[in-house]
Design an enzyme around this catalytic site. Sequence first.
Site, PDB file in Angstrom:
ATOM      1  N   LYS A  13       1.836 -25.889  -1.080  1.00 13.60           N
ATOM      2  CA  LYS A  13       0.987 -26.689  -0.192  1.00 13.60           C
ATOM      3  C   LYS A  13       0.790 -28.098  -0.770  1.00 13.60           C
ATOM      4  O   LYS A  13       0.857 -29.094  -0.052  1.00 13.60           O
ATOM      5  CB  LYS A  13      -0.369 -25.988   0.016  1.00 13.60           C
ATOM      6  CG  LYS A  13      -0.242 -24.702   0.836  1.00 13.60           C
ATOM      7  CD  LYS A  13      -1.526 -23.868   0.873  1.00 13.60           C
ATOM      8  CE  LYS A  13      -1.278 -22.543   1.587  1.00 13.60           C
ATOM      9  NZ  LYS A  13      -2.454 -21.670   1.674  1.00 13.60           N
ATOM     10  N   ASP A  66      -8.151 -24.428   7.173  1.00 18.33           N
ATOM     11  CA  ASP A  66      -7.574 -23.085   7.269  1.00 18.33           C
ATOM     12  C   ASP A  66      -7.997 -22.409   8.573  1.00 18.33           C
ATOM     13  O   ASP A  66      -7.445 -21.378   8.956  1.00 18.33           O
ATOM     14  CB  ASP A  66      -8.067 -22.216   6.104  1.00 18.33           C
ATOM     15  CG  ASP A  66      -6.994 -22.025   5.044  1.00 18.33           C
ATOM     16  OD1 ASP A  66      -5.807 -22.002   5.418  1.00 18.33           O
ATOM     17  OD2 ASP A  66      -7.348 -21.877   3.863  1.00 18.33           O
ATOM     18  N   GLN A 106      -7.907 -20.775  -1.558  1.00 14.14           N
ATOM     19  CA  GLN A 106      -6.833 -19.785  -1.438  1.00 14.14           C
ATOM     20  C   GLN A 106      -7.403 -18.372  -1.579  1.00 14.14           C
ATOM     21  O   GLN A 106      -8.152 -18.071  -2.504  1.00 14.14           O
ATOM     22  CB  GLN A 106      -5.750 -20.062  -2.502  1.00 14.14           C
ATOM     23  CG  GLN A 106      -4.497 -19.224  -2.363  1.00 14.14           C
ATOM     24  CD  GLN A 106      -3.693 -19.514  -1.086  1.00 14.14           C
ATOM     25  OE1 GLN A 106      -3.770 -20.600  -0.523  1.00 14.14           O
ATOM     26  NE2 GLN A 106      -2.946 -18.541  -0.619  1.00 14.14           N
TER      27      GLN A 106
HETATM   28  N1  GUN Z   1      -3.965 -16.269   1.613  1.00 13.98           N
HETATM   29  C1  GUN Z   1      -2.964 -15.812   2.397  1.00 13.98           C
HETATM   30  N2  GUN Z   1      -2.762 -16.658   3.433  1.00 13.98           N
HETATM   31  C2  GUN Z   1      -3.647 -17.658   3.294  1.00 13.98           C
HETATM   32  C3  GUN Z   1      -3.917 -18.831   4.055  1.00 13.98           C
HETATM   33  O1  GUN Z   1      -3.317 -19.132   5.090  1.00 13.98           O
HETATM   34  N3  GUN Z   1      -4.907 -19.628   3.573  1.00 13.98           N
HETATM   35  C4  GUN Z   1      -5.629 -19.311   2.455  1.00 13.98           C
HETATM   36  N4  GUN Z   1      -6.593 -20.146   2.073  1.00 13.98           N
HETATM   37  N5  GUN Z   1      -5.400 -18.238   1.734  1.00 13.98           N
HETATM   38  C5  GUN Z   1      -4.419 -17.405   2.154  1.00 13.98           C
END
Ligand code: GUN
Length: 291
Positions: A52, A119, A96
């Site tokens: 990311k 998110d 995350q």
């Molecule tokens: N863990 C698995 N997928 C995601 C996501 O799209 N965003 C976040 N913050 N954590 C995750």
Amino acid sequence: MKILDGKLAAQAVKEKLKIAVEKLKAEGKKVPHLAAILIGDNGASATYVAAKVKACEETGFISTLLRYDSSITATQLLEKITELNKNSAIDGILVQLPLPAHIAEEEVIKAIDPAKDVDGFHPVNLGKMVQGQSGFIPATPYGIMLLLEHYQIETTGKNAVVIGRSNIVGRPMSILLSGNTPQGNCTVTLCHSRTKELETHCKQADIIVAALGKPEFLQANMIKKGAVVIDVGITRVNDNTKKSGFRLLGDVHFESVAPLCSWITPVPGGVGPMTIAALLKNTFQACQQRH
Ligand code: GUN
């Protein structure tokens, strides 16, 4: 059978964003700034967050990575989020998941300012999505919608089956696919671990989204000929022949399922890159709305 190439479609999204960011810079305006919080030493989470951050750099966004030991307390984390909420330089905040067991994910998600919740996990944004209002859509289902749009996959009147009812993929996916929009105009069945006769449901599906987290679960006997298959799974399984010591498996048994499909996503290179592209789109939108 044709491949829904997430790498290619994500590249197209990123190219557009890059040009938009260059324009912002040329006009002396603020560039999107994402703050990503990573807690503990989960290898997969670290890889996703690194991807990311890298995508931010490639697109001209600013990113700040905040790493904390898994011993961080919920109070400390909530304080950090409050700081980021107040910091006007930050447009998007991402924590995350999963979090260490002693921290309640729900509390953390609720603490993020909905205007910075790129998110799309905050109840305010989920509520807006359900009502078809503009807000932030969770990155994985949003990325899948962008992929369907990129390849102009017809959804009107189609039967879609979503397997998995997680808050971050399955449930929002079922809402988006059943909305009255060109990209999501399906009759949706949401299947899960307690679904009876899953095979029968899948066999009737024109579009299947597999998001249950069980490697190679979806087999050829569950597929209608000509179906569109989207594989959200990405499980690490031990493989000593690989330098990393593992390989990635999707929720779909690609080899047997692919010949039956009209379209299918590969793993890796399908949904993963689209999730990141969707996150960048949300972060750009957050910046636009805040300035
Ligand atoms: N863990 C698995 N997928 C995601 C996501 O799209 N965003 C976040 N913050 N954590 C995750």
